[in-house]
Design a protein around this motif. Sequence first.
Motif, mmCIF file in Angstrom:
data_model
loop_
_atom_site.group_PDB
_atom_site.id
_atom_site.type_symbol
_atom_site.label_atom_id
_atom_site.label_comp_id
_atom_site.label_asym_id
_atom_site.label_seq_id
_atom_site.Cartn_x
_atom_site.Cartn_y
_atom_site.Cartn_z
ATOM 1 N N ILE A 8 -14.303 46.651 -28.000
ATOM 2 C CA ILE A 8 -13.698 46.612 -26.675
ATOM 3 C C ILE A 8 -12.895 47.897 -26.473
ATOM 4 O O ILE A 8 -12.107 48.286 -27.336
ATOM 5 N N THR A 9 -13.095 48.550 -25.342
ATOM 6 C CA THR A 9 -12.380 49.789 -25.032
ATOM 7 C C THR A 9 -11.256 49.583 -24.022
ATOM 8 O O THR A 9 -10.278 50.318 -24.039
ATOM 9 N N THR A 10 -11.362 48.596 -23.147
ATOM 10 C CA THR A 10 -10.338 48.348 -22.136
ATOM 11 C C THR A 10 -10.440 46.901 -21.678
ATOM 12 O O THR A 10 -11.486 46.248 -21.868
ATOM 13 N N MET A 11 -9.358 46.393 -21.074
ATOM 14 C CA MET A 11 -9.333 44.995 -20.631
ATOM 15 C C MET A 11 -8.334 44.859 -19.492
ATOM 16 O O MET A 11 -7.282 45.515 -19.478
ATOM 17 N N THR A 12 -8.643 43.976 -18.544
ATOM 18 C CA THR A 12 -7.738 43.649 -17.452
ATOM 19 C C THR A 12 -8.028 42.224 -17.005
ATOM 20 O O THR A 12 -8.864 41.532 -17.613
ATOM 21 N N THR A 13 -7.350 41.761 -15.950
ATOM 22 C CA THR A 13 -7.525 40.387 -15.460
ATOM 23 C C THR A 13 -8.001 40.411 -14.014
ATOM 24 O O THR A 13 -7.734 41.357 -13.268
ATOM 25 N N LEU A 14 -8.718 39.355 -13.644
ATOM 26 C CA LEU A 14 -9.246 39.177 -12.299
ATOM 27 C C LEU A 14 -9.026 37.733 -11.883
ATOM 28 O O LEU A 14 -9.378 36.805 -12.628
ATOM 29 N N VAL A 60 -19.080 54.949 -20.848
ATOM 30 C CA VAL A 60 -18.192 54.017 -21.552
ATOM 31 C C VAL A 60 -16.900 53.880 -20.751
ATOM 32 O O VAL A 60 -16.207 54.875 -20.519
ATOM 33 N N PRO A 61 -16.533 52.670 -20.310
ATOM 34 C CA PRO A 61 -15.308 52.503 -19.513
ATOM 35 C C PRO A 61 -14.060 52.644 -20.379
ATOM 36 O O PRO A 61 -14.008 52.173 -21.510
ATOM 37 N N GLY A 80 -14.217 45.867 -20.994
ATOM 38 C CA GLY A 80 -15.097 47.035 -21.049
ATOM 39 C C GLY A 80 -15.447 47.316 -22.494
ATOM 40 O O GLY A 80 -14.574 47.301 -23.368
ATOM 41 N N THR A 81 -16.723 47.550 -22.774
ATOM 42 C CA THR A 81 -17.181 47.690 -24.159
ATOM 43 C C THR A 81 -17.741 49.086 -24.414
ATOM 44 O O THR A 81 -18.042 49.838 -23.480
ATOM 45 N N GLU A 82 -17.899 49.380 -25.699
ATOM 46 C CA GLU A 82 -18.390 50.688 -26.115
ATOM 47 C C GLU A 82 -19.856 50.909 -25.769
ATOM 48 O O GLU A 82 -20.310 52.051 -25.667
ATOM 49 N N ASN A 83 -20.601 49.834 -25.567
ATOM 50 C CA ASN A 83 -22.022 49.979 -25.217
ATOM 51 C C ASN A 83 -22.251 49.994 -23.703
ATOM 52 O O ASN A 83 -23.286 49.557 -23.210
ATOM 53 N N LYS A 84 -21.231 50.469 -22.958
ATOM 54 C CA LYS A 84 -21.341 50.745 -21.516
ATOM 55 C C LYS A 84 -21.593 49.477 -20.706
ATOM 56 O O LYS A 84 -22.428 49.466 -19.799
#
Length: 592
Positions: free
Chosen positions: A199-205, A246-247, A221-225
């Motif tokens: 995992i490269t990033t995370m947020t909430t919705l 990659v995000p 957001g993951t490393e495999n785009k």
Amino acid sequence: MAAASPSDSDGSRAEREASSKWLDAHYDPVANIHTFSACLALADLHGDGEYKLVVGDLGPGGRQPHLKVLKGPTVLTESPLPALPAAAVTFLMEQHEPRTPALALASGPCVYVYKNLRPYFKFTLPQLPPNSLEQDLWNQAKQDQIDHLTLKEMLEGIREKAEVPLSVQSLRFLQLELSEMEAFVNQHKSKSIKRQTVITTMTTLKKNLADEDAMSCLVLGTENKELLVLDPEAFTILAKMSLPGVPVFLEVSGQFDVEFRLAAACRNGNIYILRRDSRRPKYCIELSAQPVGLVRVHKVLVVGSTEDSLHGFTHKGKRLWTVPMPAAILTMNLLEQRSRGLQAVMAGLANGEVRIYHDKALLNVIRAPDAVTSLCFGRYGREDNTLVMTTRGGGLMIKILKRTAVFVEGGGEVGPPPAQATKLNVPRKTRLYVDQTLREREAGTAMHRTFQTDLYLLRLRAARAYVQALESSLSPVSATAREPLKLHAVVQGLGPTFKLTLHLQNTSTARPILGLLVCFLYNEVLYALPRAFFKVPLLVPGLDYPLETFVESLSDKGISDIIKVLVLREGQSAPLLSAHINMPVSEGLAAA
């Protein structure tokens, strides 16, 4: 000069605090907190109205990651993490009372969910299919059909050409020394190949309601785009979206069940906008540099870039404004003052400043004793408007916004003059103006061609003049902005011995230059120099440094030549600056 008394310094400090919009609540320069803005969160974790600070701490040098929860300035709990944290968020995962938010921490391929600061659930990203060629190689190694050297060569070939990346097991194998490879193969050849992303990033919705206490989904957001949306109750994947890059930063708005927009800043220097029904990006914002932060302020996406500037974009990719920064941007976050309905963006700079902007207007500047690496604004303890900052050296700063503070646009620094907004008194259209307008309409193409021809001729003449100036050394100036230098040469004397003086100047405003060398290239049949190569002392900005040497003319036939001067940096072969010196004819030898 008399030293300032302690009473004077205390008085000036009191005046600064009185004029500031912030109260200094706490500062600990040795708090040993090393993190970034995505790993900071403020939440009421126990439902008692006491908001606490959640920190995903990387540890000194990124070697001892911990999850820390602070209550005020003290650490309440601390637990080790198996991998470096990528993001920390708080969210409501159920509608039952009491409405206590859960904590989600992304680390490696997992999301660790805590309730009441106790482990509640662990979500692991689904495994990816391994490379078929890699799988065949390890199967052959398992059956002893190939040795470890052949396995190494084949895996290196796959890593360079294959579209599917290698597994962690193969990458670790390729990093080993030759003496360690055989033991590694014997130990791992019976294990199945697994390819796991991180995992490269995370947020909430928000799930279905826009209320503050509504349930929220996790967006990863993951490393495999890829982007994954998780259900807040069952932690199943509700949606999966693909990206070209990659995000690294995410911003969302709306509700998952109704309509939402998702902006993802990627490592390829682009920002992609996705909507609810799109599995691929709908819009793309191409940046001229890598993004270092992404914040949504109302309907504007504010992006910080490595060009030391903030950019404002619409959700369709239209650039609205650009604001240059005085230093590199290290971190960004949102400042939301709910009592006054204010949303602004905070930017922590490398020079120790924290700048607060509403659109392109500067509202406030906070000066910290060290460079700020993470920012978080919100309710902390029982104070609604609290700013939490961590510094590069591991320090912790807590500031409280005064209840009487009002942010005024342009209060931080001088912006555009008020006369810029004043309407001009445009005169009425004259007959000459109307005739000229008609002429431009009728002969617009011919006028444009003539203008372009003259413009190209002007550029050609300017280029020729510049080349001539460089060749004749009329005003040699370095072409690179990183080494702003200026060189001027003066030759004195009638001969056969001349005095050559080089005037070297550092034209930068504040940065000294060290480690320069001066080299002379000349015809050794015609001239002799005692020192053809010497070092340059430290160049202070704005001062003229004369460097003197002597040139002896060896020819008795009245022949002169050019001496070339090169200014180089130690360890580099390409010159930063060069000049040609036209030596005069030696009068003494010519007379003889």
